[in-house]
Each structure stands twice: as C-alpha cells, then as structure tokens.
Design a protein around this motif. Sequence first.
Motif, short mmCIF file in Angstrom:
data_model
loop_
_atom_site.label_atom_id
_atom_site.label_comp_id
_atom_site.label_asym_id
_atom_site.label_seq_id
_atom_site.Cartn_x
_atom_site.Cartn_y
_atom_site.Cartn_z
N SER A 1 0.96 -1.62 -0.42
CA SER A 1 -0.23 0.18 -0.05
C SER A 1 0.89 1.33 -0.23
O SER A 1 2.11 1.40 0.78
N ILE A 2 0.50 2.21 -0.90
CA ILE A 2 0.85 3.35 -0.57
C ILE A 2 -0.37 4.53 -0.84
O ILE A 2 -1.54 4.45 -1.08
N GLN A 3 0.73 5.55 -0.16
CA GLN A 3 -0.27 6.77 0.27
C GLN A 3 -0.68 7.86 -1.19
O GLN A 3 0.32 7.77 -2.12
N ARG A 4 -1.46 7.92 -1.82
CA ARG A 4 -1.63 9.06 -2.70
C ARG A 4 -0.59 10.02 -3.25
O ARG A 4 -0.62 10.23 -3.88
N SER A 5 -0.10 10.42 -1.76
CA SER A 5 0.71 11.68 -2.33
C SER A 5 2.13 10.85 -3.06
O SER A 5 3.22 11.37 -3.80
N GLU A 6 2.32 9.53 -3.02
CA GLU A 6 3.11 8.87 -3.88
C GLU A 6 2.99 8.21 -5.10
O GLU A 6 3.83 7.99 -6.13
N LEU A 7 1.55 8.42 -5.37
CA LEU A 7 1.31 8.32 -6.87
C LEU A 7 2.19 8.58 -7.59
O LEU A 7 2.20 7.52 -9.14
N ALA A 8 1.84 9.21 -8.24
CA ALA A 8 2.92 10.23 -8.60
C ALA A 8 4.60 9.75 -9.25
O ALA A 8 4.91 9.58 -10.33
N ARG A 9 5.00 9.34 -8.13
CA ARG A 9 6.48 8.89 -8.25
C ARG A 9 6.31 7.38 -8.81
O ARG A 9 6.91 6.61 -9.62
N ALA A 10 4.68 6.63 -8.79
CA ALA A 10 4.86 5.26 -8.76
C ALA A 10 4.37 4.54 -10.58
O ALA A 10 5.28 4.79 -11.20
N PHE A 11 4.47 6.16 -10.63
CA PHE A 11 3.77 6.66 -12.23
C PHE A 11 4.89 7.00 -13.06
O PHE A 11 5.02 6.40 -14.29
N GLU A 12 5.84 7.80 -12.61
CA GLU A 12 6.71 8.49 -13.23
C GLU A 12 7.90 6.21 -13.32
O GLU A 12 8.88 6.59 -13.98
N LYS A 13 8.31 6.50 -12.20
CA LYS A 13 9.70 5.65 -11.48
C LYS A 13 9.11 4.24 -11.51
O LYS A 13 10.12 3.53 -11.56
#
Length: 403
Positions: free
Chosen positions: A35-47
């Motif tokens: 599980s990741i929090q919402r704030s980490e989602l952009a990083r998940a998509f990018e890297k």
Amino acid sequence: MTKTEQELMTYIEEEDVKFIRLAFCDVYGVQKNISIQRSELARAFEKGIAIDSSDIYGIGGGCGGEVWLHPEPDTITILPWRPEHGRVVRMFCTLTCSDGTPVETDTRALLHSAVRYAHSKGYRFNFKSELQFYLFKMDDNGESTRIPYDNAGCMDIAPLDKGENVRREICLTLEQMGIKPESSHHEAGPGQNEIDFRYADPITAADNTVTFLGVVRTLAARNGLHADFSPQPLRNKAGSALHITVSVKANSGEDVTDPAIAGILYNIAGMTVFLNPTAHSFQRFGQHKAPKYIAWSERNRTQLISARINENGIRCAQLRSPDPEANPYLAYALIIYAVLDGIDNQRALPEPVDDDVLQSRSKMKEEPALLPDNLEKARAEAKSSHFIQRFVPTSVIRLYCAD
C-alpha cells in the motif's frame, strides 16, 4: 474506468482515496500487494515503486531481489469493503528489474506477450471462467475446520443452501468493482459453491479471476467462514475446478474451433503441471465428473474439452481440467499458444467421445490417452515438451518442476 494517469489522479482526489494497493502475483498466481499513500502515486507512475522480492516465491531471482512495480491506470478499482472516507483502491502492476528489464517470472507479462503474439497472427481471444469453492465453518479460535457450511446439493435452494446470501454479497461486491458475474449456484459438494463470469479479453479475464479469489476469501471471513479453493478439500466428495471457456475469432472470419481444440489436446499433457500445480490436484481427476482422459465431445460435458455454442451463437471450447490453484495468467497464456499451435500446424482433431470411455471402447479405433495422474508425471511431461520449452521461460519451468 479511468484510462490515463492524469484522469486517475483527478479520480483519486474526487473520490477521497487515501491508500493505493499496488497488486501483483507470485509465480503461482497468488496475489501480493503493498500500500502507498496518495502522495506517492505520481512517483509510482513516473519511476515505479521498488520492493524487496526476496521472500516472494519465484519473483525477482534474476533482479538481485529488487523489483519495481509499475501500476497500470486502467486496472484501478475501489475495494468496496474498505471505509468510504479515506478510500482504498487497487491497481495491478507490471514488474521490472532495477535496470528496466522485465521480470522473467512475471506471468501477467507472459499473458500480455501471448495476446500480442495472437494479434500479430490475426486472432483474438476471449475467456470466461467458472470457479468452484467450498465454504467451511470456523472454530472458536477463528481457524478453519473441515465442517461444510451446509449439506446442500447441486443447485439446491434455501434453507438447504446456506451459502446463497454469501454468494449474493460476493456478486454485488464484484459488480461494484466493475466485474459482472453471469450466474451463481450451489454445487454438488456439501458447502460447495460456483460463480460464473461473462466473457472478457484474456488480461481482464485473468485479472478478474485473481480479484474474485480475494473477494471471496475476504467476504467469507467477514461472515465467519473460510473459503477453500483447493481442488479436493473433502475425500469422496466433488472436487473444485476452474473451468475455462475459450472463444477464438480469426480476422479472416473462418471457424478455427476444431484445430483450436486439437492444439489443446495435443499439448495438454505438458501443460498439466501449470494447470494443476499441487500434488492433491490429481486426486480430483476421474472423480465426480472431473476429466481423466484426453478426449473431447460436443454432447458429453464431462470430457476434458466440451465444445459448445455460446450465448452469442459462437462455437467455443471449455477446458475442464484446471483447478482454482492454477495461475490464471499462465493458464490463459498456455491455452492461447496451444490453440495457435493447433491452427498453425493443422493438428488433426480426433474422433469425439460422446459416451463414457469405458462404454465406447468397442467403437473406438484407439483409446484416448490419460491425463498425467500425479504431480511427478506432470512435471516429467512439462520438462520433455518442446511446446512448453518454447513458450514458458526456463526459470518458470524450473520452479514448477522442482522436486
């Protein structure tokens, strides 16, 4: 359903989503997640998000233990049993090593490759699944017993069938997640149930199967029950199957069902260890309408492959040997490759076996071969199969065929 990363980010904000579960499967198809929090989602998509996969069976061995998860936006779904405020969603991921190379044992990626291969040859596949499972009572410590939830039989109704409310809850939850079950009913065994799905493309169908397993286990536990997907949980009772129906559409418009069935029959012995991966998988064969022979029929629905006309008037084939412990991504990929092998090599379709094999022996030119009847034989068939060696990575074969 959101299709792009930007649309998904907007959806996350509007729906008050706080946690995102990044889901993937081990080599046996068992779902895992972080599980990741919402704030980490952009990083998940990018890297992507890095994980230590050293304790996850068959994943990351060639990556030094570090695997990167890359979420696919169009697989997002709400988990309805989680709170409405601070919601939780799930997305399936592709897996790479730190240098960006694909993880060889990522079976979801293997299915993607099979679909692309089929498209390149002018064929499109759709799958539907029928999944059977048992509901058992729990003891005072919350551990599963082997006491069935009821003693009903096939398609019985309440009050004999105590599972109908659980099945109803499962079906309604699946609908909330964008999955539409086709039907549900009590099966032949005590406490045994079945839920069937509509046709879907291979990736969606496999994702839906993995989702289904998690939903059933979660909702059974919420009702004080244990959902058991093992192929033969009760001796001398009906085993549980994963019946897989495949429909093949050729761009040319020709009906390729006969060579498709022939391809599966020709390669099924080598495929069996991947469709029936545990020792107790083989206790089911030849019992309570489970197949035993490598045979097909249009009239006898208990044979290994049952050819039929579906609700859309399209001829299709149902493979009845797999059980719910099979990895659906790997199972569907192998079926696709076997069908294409039958078409490409114009495999001859043997005579149908419309009656019981023992009763039909006098009419047969040759008695059908048997499915492997134990795990050791199934492993040996896989290791000696040129078909398996061509389409399944060596690392996956090694993991399934290890003594």
